[in-house]
Write a protein that holds these residues in place. Structure first.
Motif, PDB file in Angstrom:
ATOM      1  N   LEU A  37       0.817  -1.211   0.000  1.00 38.40           N
ATOM      2  CA  LEU A  37       0.000   0.000   0.000  1.00 38.40           C
ATOM      3  C   LEU A  37       0.852   1.262   0.000  1.00 38.40           C
ATOM      4  CD1 LEU A  37      -2.710  -1.138   2.575  1.00 38.40           C
ATOM      5  CD2 LEU A  37      -2.893  -1.092   0.085  1.00 38.40           C
ATOM      6  N   MET A  38       2.088   1.146   0.499  1.00 37.12           N
ATOM      7  CA  MET A  38       3.009   2.283   0.532  1.00 37.12           C
ATOM      8  C   MET A  38       2.341   3.509   1.142  1.00 37.12           C
ATOM      9  SD  MET A  38       5.890   1.233  -0.591  1.00 37.12           S
ATOM     10  CE  MET A  38       6.752   2.750  -0.935  1.00 37.12           C
ATOM     11  N   ILE A  39       2.011   3.420   2.427  1.00 43.48           N
ATOM     12  CA  ILE A  39       1.334   4.505   3.123  1.00 43.48           C
ATOM     13  C   ILE A  39       2.231   5.730   3.156  1.00 43.48           C
ATOM     14  CG2 ILE A  39       0.349   5.233   5.323  1.00 43.48           C
ATOM     15  CD1 ILE A  39      -0.278   2.330   5.854  1.00 43.48           C
ATOM     16  N   LYS A  40       1.676   6.852   2.733  1.00 43.26           N
ATOM     17  CA  LYS A  40       2.434   8.105   2.760  1.00 43.26           C
ATOM     18  C   LYS A  40       2.461   8.627   4.190  1.00 43.26           C
ATOM     19  CE  LYS A  40       2.603  12.789   0.913  1.00 43.26           C
ATOM     20  NZ  LYS A  40       1.930  13.806   0.072  1.00 43.26           N
ATOM     21  N   LYS A  41       3.662   8.749   4.727  1.00 42.97           N
ATOM     22  CA  LYS A  41       3.818   9.170   6.115  1.00 42.97           C
ATOM     23  C   LYS A  41       4.194  10.644   6.199  1.00 42.97           C
ATOM     24  CE  LYS A  41       5.321   4.721   8.003  1.00 42.97           C
ATOM     25  NZ  LYS A  41       6.354   4.030   8.787  1.00 42.97           N
ATOM     26  N   GLU A  42       3.481  11.344   7.057  1.00 37.65           N
ATOM     27  CA  GLU A  42       3.894  12.698   7.382  1.00 37.65           C
ATOM     28  C   GLU A  42       4.969  12.634   8.460  1.00 37.65           C
ATOM     29  OE1 GLU A  42       2.782  15.056   5.584  1.00 37.65           O
ATOM     30  OE2 GLU A  42       1.191  13.938   4.568  1.00 37.65           O
ATOM     31  N   GLU A  43       5.493  13.815   8.833  1.00 35.99           N
ATOM     32  CA  GLU A  43       6.539  13.843   9.844  1.00 35.99           C
ATOM     33  C   GLU A  43       6.048  13.288  11.181  1.00 35.99           C
ATOM     34  OE1 GLU A  43       8.104  17.729  10.188  1.00 35.99           O
ATOM     35  OE2 GLU A  43       9.031  17.734   8.215  1.00 35.99           O
ATOM     36  N   SER A  44       4.781  13.532  11.517  1.00 35.24           N
ATOM     37  CA  SER A  44       4.253  13.092  12.807  1.00 35.24           C
ATOM     38  C   SER A  44       3.833  11.625  12.794  1.00 35.24           C
ATOM     39  CB  SER A  44       3.050  13.957  13.206  1.00 35.24           C
ATOM     40  OG  SER A  44       2.041  13.881  12.212  1.00 35.24           O
ATOM     41  N   LEU A  45       3.755  10.996  11.619  1.00 35.36           N
ATOM     42  CA  LEU A  45       3.309   9.606  11.522  1.00 35.36           C
ATOM     43  C   LEU A  45       4.526   8.697  11.410  1.00 35.36           C
ATOM     44  CD1 LEU A  45       0.894   7.743  11.457  1.00 35.36           C
ATOM     45  CD2 LEU A  45       0.822   7.975   8.980  1.00 35.36           C
ATOM     46  N   ASP A  46       5.196   8.502  12.524  1.00 38.16           N
ATOM     47  CA  ASP A  46       6.305   7.565  12.561  1.00 38.16           C
ATOM     48  C   ASP A  46       5.765   6.190  12.956  1.00 38.16           C
ATOM     49  OD1 ASP A  46       5.639   7.974  15.164  1.00 38.16           O
ATOM     50  OD2 ASP A  46       7.551   8.856  15.771  1.00 38.16           O
ATOM     51  N   ASN A  47       6.666   5.250  13.197  1.00 35.23           N
ATOM     52  CA  ASN A  47       6.236   3.889  13.500  1.00 35.23           C
ATOM     53  C   ASN A  47       5.438   3.794  14.798  1.00 35.23           C
ATOM     54  OD1 ASN A  47       7.283   2.645  11.219  1.00 35.23           O
ATOM     55  ND2 ASN A  47       9.310   2.413  12.118  1.00 35.23           N
ATOM     56  N   ILE A  48       5.824   4.591  15.796  1.00 37.99           N
ATOM     57  CA  ILE A  48       5.122   4.538  17.080  1.00 37.99           C
ATOM     58  C   ILE A  48       3.699   5.067  16.931  1.00 37.99           C
ATOM     59  CG2 ILE A  48       5.077   5.491  19.416  1.00 37.99           C
ATOM     60  CD1 ILE A  48       8.077   5.305  19.491  1.00 37.99           C
ATOM     61  N   ASN A  49       3.534   6.191  16.243  1.00 40.20           N
ATOM     62  CA  ASN A  49       2.189   6.712  16.029  1.00 40.20           C
ATOM     63  C   ASN A  49       1.372   5.801  15.121  1.00 40.20           C
ATOM     64  OD1 ASN A  49       1.787   9.030  17.586  1.00 40.20           O
ATOM     65  ND2 ASN A  49       2.931  10.322  16.186  1.00 40.20           N
ATOM     66  N   LEU A  50       2.030   5.183  14.142  1.00 38.06           N
ATOM     67  CA  LEU A  50       1.310   4.251  13.278  1.00 38.06           C
ATOM     68  C   LEU A  50       0.796   3.073  14.096  1.00 38.06           C
ATOM     69  CD1 LEU A  50       0.439   3.343  10.470  1.00 38.06           C
ATOM     70  CD2 LEU A  50       2.699   2.298  10.173  1.00 38.06           C
ATOM     71  N   PHE A  51       1.625   2.532  14.977  1.00 39.87           N
ATOM     72  CA  PHE A  51       1.177   1.448  15.845  1.00 39.87           C
ATOM     73  C   PHE A  51       0.054   1.909  16.773  1.00 39.87           C
ATOM     74  CE2 PHE A  51       1.690  -0.456  20.126  1.00 39.87           C
ATOM     75  CZ  PHE A  51       1.214  -1.722  19.839  1.00 39.87           C
ATOM     76  N   SER A  52       0.130   3.137  17.254  1.00 43.58           N
ATOM     77  CA  SER A  52      -0.907   3.672  18.140  1.00 43.58           C
ATOM     78  C   SER A  52      -2.249   3.761  17.419  1.00 43.58           C
ATOM     79  CB  SER A  52      -0.490   5.050  18.654  1.00 43.58           C
ATOM     80  OG  SER A  52       0.733   4.984  19.363  1.00 43.58           O
ATOM     81  N   ILE A  53      -2.227   4.225  16.182  1.00 39.49           N
ATOM     82  CA  ILE A  53      -3.467   4.329  15.413  1.00 39.49           C
ATOM     83  C   ILE A  53      -4.018   2.938  15.105  1.00 39.49           C
ATOM     84  CG2 ILE A  53      -4.431   5.096  13.209  1.00 39.49           C
ATOM     85  CD1 ILE A  53      -2.315   7.338  13.295  1.00 39.49           C
ATOM     86  N   ILE A  54      -3.140   2.007  14.771  1.00 38.64           N
ATOM     87  CA  ILE A  54      -3.581   0.637  14.506  1.00 38.64           C
ATOM     88  C   ILE A  54      -4.231   0.041  15.751  1.00 38.64           C
ATOM     89  CG2 ILE A  54      -2.711  -1.699  14.100  1.00 38.64           C
ATOM     90  CD1 ILE A  54      -0.745  -0.547  12.107  1.00 38.64           C
ATOM     91  N   THR A  55      -3.677   0.335  16.936  1.00 38.05           N
ATOM     92  CA  THR A  55      -4.254  -0.178  18.187  1.00 38.05           C
ATOM     93  C   THR A  55      -5.683   0.322  18.385  1.00 38.05           C
ATOM     94  OG1 THR A  55      -2.061  -0.308  19.219  1.00 38.05           O
ATOM     95  CG2 THR A  55      -3.973  -0.247  20.693  1.00 38.05           C
ATOM     96  N   ILE A  56      -5.899   1.615  18.163  1.00 32.22           N
ATOM     97  CA  ILE A  56      -7.243   2.198  18.325  1.00 32.22           C
ATOM     98  C   ILE A  56      -8.215   1.596  17.312  1.00 32.22           C
ATOM     99  CG2 ILE A  56      -8.579   4.335  18.215  1.00 32.22           C
ATOM    100  CD1 ILE A  56      -6.077   5.813  19.173  1.00 32.22           C
ATOM    101  N   MET A  57      -7.767   1.476  16.061  1.00 27.11           N
ATOM    102  CA  MET A  57      -8.643   0.913  15.029  1.00 27.11           C
ATOM    103  C   MET A  57      -8.932  -0.563  15.302  1.00 27.11           C
ATOM    104  SD  MET A  57      -7.067   2.763  11.626  1.00 27.11           S
ATOM    105  CE  MET A  57      -8.390   2.246  10.552  1.00 27.11           C
ATOM    106  N   SER A  58      -7.976  -1.281  15.843  1.00 22.85           N
ATOM    107  CA  SER A  58      -8.202  -2.695  16.178  1.00 22.85           C
ATOM    108  C   SER A  58      -9.272  -2.832  17.253  1.00 22.85           C
ATOM    109  CB  SER A  58      -6.896  -3.336  16.649  1.00 22.85           C
ATOM    110  OG  SER A  58      -5.932  -3.354  15.617  1.00 22.85           O
ATOM    111  N   LEU A  59      -9.245  -1.928  18.232  1.00 22.13           N
ATOM    112  CA  LEU A  59     -10.278  -1.953  19.263  1.00 22.13           C
ATOM    113  C   LEU A  59     -11.661  -1.721  18.663  1.00 22.13           C
ATOM    114  CD1 LEU A  59     -11.301  -1.937  22.188  1.00 22.13           C
ATOM    115  CD2 LEU A  59     -10.685   0.492  22.290  1.00 22.13           C
TER     116      LEU A  59
END
Length: 406
Positions: A272-294
């Motif tokens: 998918l090659m997600i376009k990452k902004e400066e604030s969307l690093d691996n930790i924030n990406l994992f955080s968003i995935i956690t919320i969406m998983s819930l």
């Protein structure tokens, strides 16, 4: 540097000063009345005048006075100047580099230690809960709840910068969240059915599924070295499965499904090659995935297992309510913590180093779980597990060997 200046700087003027010893008219310069030649060498360095020396009994002419009191002008630094300065600066720079390198090494060692420690306690507490509370969907959802609370606290307290996402980015992250949810759910289902050591032995086959899925969906075909490293992985897992005391097909296939979904997440992230902004690093990406998983799993939990975490239900099942709550909370905290630390390590080291560390982590988890739960392990079972883990280590090393260009 002073010794070289002493021997070279006055050499040329010194012979010119003795030139007036011929018998010509006019005032003569008697070198015997001056200070020893050593004073001439010190004069250009320290800027001392020969007329100011109390031992000098001669008042030189204006031409000689200018020669004696004025140091020679050298518009460009000499080669010796450069050599002395170059030798003094790197010493402090080298000490600073060594101190910085030692600090980074200590920080990295601490992160690896926390990564292993959190993973060990997650598997222990999680297994203890699953043994008496066999509802893996509810437990997985609760772990996502704990992670979501931690993420929201981290963002609200400005401990980590909250990312700004577009709707297109959220749509691209949704498939990653789905396979992440399934991967953790299948892992908990396997842990509830078989021993922790056996689940992690089966999960050692992750490289096999990574190679297969990458070839199918990304067109990345492995080298002969990678294929060779997969053979001991598959053979070791098969040998361990044949001799596993706690073996059952539900636990086996759940762990295999966890391998497929976890490696699908890696393939999807590349596809998918997600376009990452400066604030969307691996930790924030994992955080968003956690919320969406819930958000994805909560409705499924209520529909399939219902609301099983009330004190009245736990008491009716003959369970210790406080013990279940505390261990579930600790498992959820350790679950989120070890994954956050894993991403922090990945930001500091290469993927190959991280893969090797993950292999060592699996060995540590298997050994500690066997010791803690006193899992019966036969020699052949241990041999199979060892072969599989050795194959994983070999895979992480040969994966960086690039195929020769045709």
């Amino acid at each position: 540097m002073q010794s070289s200046a002493f021997s070279l700087a006055p050499s040329k003027p010194l012979f010119r000063a003795t030139a007036p010893s011929n018998r010509s008219a006019g005032p003569r310069f008697n070198p015997l009345s001056l200070s020893p030649p050593k004073s001439f060498g010190l004069s250009p360095i320290h800027g001392l005048s020969a007329t100011s020396s109390p031992r000098s009994s001669f008042a030189p002419t204006s031409r000689l006075r200018s020669w004696i009191s004025s140091p020679p002008v050298d518009p460009e630094p000499t080669e010796s100047d450069f050599s002395v300065k170059a030798a003094s600066v790197p010493e402090s720079a080298d000490e600073s580099a060594k101190s910085s390198s030692l600090k980074r090494t200590l920080e990295l060692g601490l992160l690896f230690g926390l990564w292993y420690l959190f993973n060990i306690y997650f598997n222990i507490y999680n297994k203890q809960v699953l043994k008496v509370f066999p509802f893996p969907i509810t437990i997985t959802t609760f772990q996502f709840v704990v992670g979501t609370v931690l993420v929201l606290f981290m963002w609200s307290a400005n401990l980590y910068k909250k990312p700004k996402l577009t709707s297109a980015q959220l749509m691209a992250i949704a498939p990653l969240a789905l396979v992440h949810t399934l991967g953790n759910l299948f892992t908990n289902m396997s842990l509830g059915k078989v021993a922790v050591s056996f689940t992690h032995t089966i999960k050692a086959m992750e490289p096999f599924f990574s190679v297969v899925l990458s070839a199918m969906f990304l067109g990345e075909f492995p080298t002969i070295w990678v294929v060779g490293s997969l053979l001991p992985i598959v053979g070791g897992v098969a040998l361990a499965s044949l001799t596993e005391a706690s073996f059952n097909w539900a636990g086996f296939w759940s762990a295999m499904a966890s391998n497929v979904t976890n490696q699908s997440r890696n393939v999807l992230s590349k596809k998918l090659m997600i376009k990452k902004e400066e604030s969307l690093d691996n930790i924030n990406l994992f955080s968003i995935i956690t919320i969406m998983s819930l958000l994805m799993l909560a409705p499924v939990t209520l529909f399939v297992e219902g609301f099983k975490v009330t004190p009245s239900y736990l008491q009716s099942a003959g369970l210790n309510v406080n013990q279940i709550y505390v261990r579930s909370l600790l498992a959820g905290l350790c679950f989120h913590a070890y994954q956050q630390v894993s991403y922090m390590i990945l930001a500091r080291v290469s993927p190959v180093t991280h893969s090797v560390g993950n292999c060592v982590k699996r060995v540590v988890v298997i050994v500690t779980s066997v010791l803690f739960f006193r899992t019966p392990v036969s020699p052949i079972n241990s041999l199979g597990t060892g072969i599989a883990l050795a194959g994983v280590f070999l895979y992480s090393r040969v994966k960086r060997i690039k195929p020769k260009a045709a």
